[in-house]
Design an enzyme around this catalytic site. Sequence first.
Site, PDB file in Angstrom:
ATOM      1  N   SER A  80       0.908  -1.309  -0.039  1.00  0.00           N
ATOM      2  CA  SER A  80      -0.068   0.052  -0.066  1.00  0.00           C
ATOM      3  C   SER A  80       0.919   1.260   0.074  1.00  0.00           C
ATOM      4  O   SER A  80       0.183   2.310   0.211  1.00  0.00           O
ATOM      5  CB  SER A  80      -0.880  -0.046   1.218  1.00  0.00           C
ATOM      6  OG  SER A  80      -0.083  -0.378   2.455  1.00  0.00           O
ATOM      7  N   THR A 182      -2.230   3.537   4.192  1.00  0.00           N
ATOM      8  CA  THR A 182      -0.977   4.287   3.996  1.00  0.00           C
ATOM      9  C   THR A 182      -0.395   4.335   5.616  1.00  0.00           C
ATOM     10  O   THR A 182      -0.539   4.088   6.502  1.00  0.00           O
ATOM     11  CB  THR A 182      -1.848   5.780   4.274  1.00  0.00           C
ATOM     12  OG1 THR A 182      -2.641   5.915   3.175  1.00  0.00           O
ATOM     13  CG2 THR A 182      -1.051   6.964   4.491  1.00  0.00           C
ATOM     14  N   THR A 200       1.811   6.853   0.728  1.00  0.00           N
ATOM     15  CA  THR A 200       0.890   5.858   0.083  1.00  0.00           C
ATOM     16  C   THR A 200       0.742   5.738  -1.207  1.00  0.00           C
ATOM     17  O   THR A 200       1.242   6.572  -1.952  1.00  0.00           O
ATOM     18  CB  THR A 200      -0.628   6.302   0.588  1.00  0.00           C
ATOM     19  OG1 THR A 200      -1.326   5.038   0.420  1.00  0.00           O
ATOM     20  CG2 THR A 200      -1.181   7.487  -0.121  1.00  0.00           C
ATOM     21  N   ARG A 210      -6.503   9.686  -9.946  1.00  0.00           N
ATOM     22  CA  ARG A 210      -7.022   9.993  -8.659  1.00  0.00           C
ATOM     23  C   ARG A 210      -5.925  10.284  -7.443  1.00  0.00           C
ATOM     24  O   ARG A 210      -4.924   9.723  -7.353  1.00  0.00           O
ATOM     25  CB  ARG A 210      -8.034   8.847  -7.980  1.00  0.00           C
ATOM     26  CG  ARG A 210      -8.628   8.851  -6.725  1.00  0.00           C
ATOM     27  CD  ARG A 210      -7.690   8.110  -5.575  1.00  0.00           C
ATOM     28  NE  ARG A 210      -8.549   8.049  -4.525  1.00  0.00           N
ATOM     29  CZ  ARG A 210      -8.157   7.970  -3.165  1.00  0.00           C
ATOM     30  NH1 ARG A 210      -6.546   7.578  -3.039  1.00  0.00           N
ATOM     31  NH2 ARG A 210      -8.774   7.627  -2.177  1.00  0.00           N
ATOM     32  N   THR A 233      -5.640   7.753   7.850  1.00  0.00           N
ATOM     33  CA  THR A 233      -5.623   6.591   7.026  1.00  0.00           C
ATOM     34  C   THR A 233      -6.969   6.101   6.514  1.00  0.00           C
ATOM     35  O   THR A 233      -7.841   6.534   7.259  1.00  0.00           O
ATOM     36  CB  THR A 233      -4.552   5.413   7.533  1.00  0.00           C
ATOM     37  OG1 THR A 233      -4.636   4.264   6.712  1.00  0.00           O
ATOM     38  CG2 THR A 233      -5.150   5.081   8.829  1.00  0.00           C
ATOM     39  N   GLY A 234      -7.078   5.457   5.762  1.00  0.00           N
ATOM     40  CA  GLY A 234      -8.546   5.070   5.209  1.00  0.00           C
ATOM     41  C   GLY A 234      -9.012   5.894   4.074  1.00  0.00           C
ATOM     42  O   GLY A 234      -7.958   6.085   3.222  1.00  0.00           O
TER      43      GLY A 234
END
Length: 324
Positions: A80, A182, A200, A210, A233-234
């Site tokens: 990631s 991340t 990330t 994106r 993060t997320g």
Amino acid sequence: MIRRKFLKNTLYSTLSASSLVNLSNKNNSISKDVPRIISTWNHGVNANKVAWEKLNNGEGGLTAVEFGVRDSENDPNERSVGYGGLPDRDGKVTLDACIMDSNNDCGAVSFLQNIKNPISVARLVMETTPHIMLSGKGAYDFAIKNGFKSQILLTEQSKIDWENWLKKSDYKPVINIENHDTISMLLIDSDHNLFGACTTSGTAWKMHGRVGDSPIIGAGLFLDNEVGAAAATGLGEAVIRTAGSAMVVECMRNGMSPIDACKEVVQRISKLHKDRPEWEYLQVGFIAISKNGDYAGYSLKKGFNYALTDNENDSILVDAKYSV
Ligand code: ASP
């Protein structure tokens, strides 16, 4: 030495209580044990060790967070971040990163390809340009001009995973596993100065072009050296929509502890997204450190953890509290 540190911390806490900002919270124990480093997810364990060593070698908080997160960028098994990160739906690995120091100086790169250490490019943007963020080809050209090597970041394994994903082409970022993670790192040094870094490869199978929250100062990372620091993060879209990290810091400025500040912003995100289709797969998590060294991690759903390193904890993994 120890006594001096104790006196300094005592003096600091007196100052902070009276003149800087109200950080008191009856529900949380306030630790004055600095320096301290926290970072998101289990890859934070090694990253913290690298950062801690840099800090103890006297290389400063900024270098410590930079080299800490580089550890994850360099690891092909971290799916990631950086090299080995899962690609977008066109099979391209595109990277986002930002870094910030205690003077509110910051640098960022977004949509950067073929450069293994975006965090170091972000630092160079901060230190050598009049700008804060460079993106895409401009960021790549800047990196090459400054001696970074161009290289293929898509590993054999990532290529196989991408080809498998193409069979269904279903975009539902999976939470709490290595394609959605991340590394964000926050550091408070022994002078109570704050530093942060965030890097990330973004959500796997994202649209080409994106950019998530991670390179955006105020979304993926924010710090205010008078108050504290926060990082996210997320699902980046949810964090950008709410200016996540900036809001966590602002909540701390208004007197909340790190845990309450993280919780407050997670709950805002939760409320905003309950009726949206992405609720099904939505995960967000924040880490935060206040100016006096108190810290926390909090997420929307179960499964978020963060690494903690300080004089008492040799890079341990802590399960974050969560909302639903
Ligand atoms: N926040 C990152 C992004 O949306 C992904 C992650 O943290 O897993 O790009």
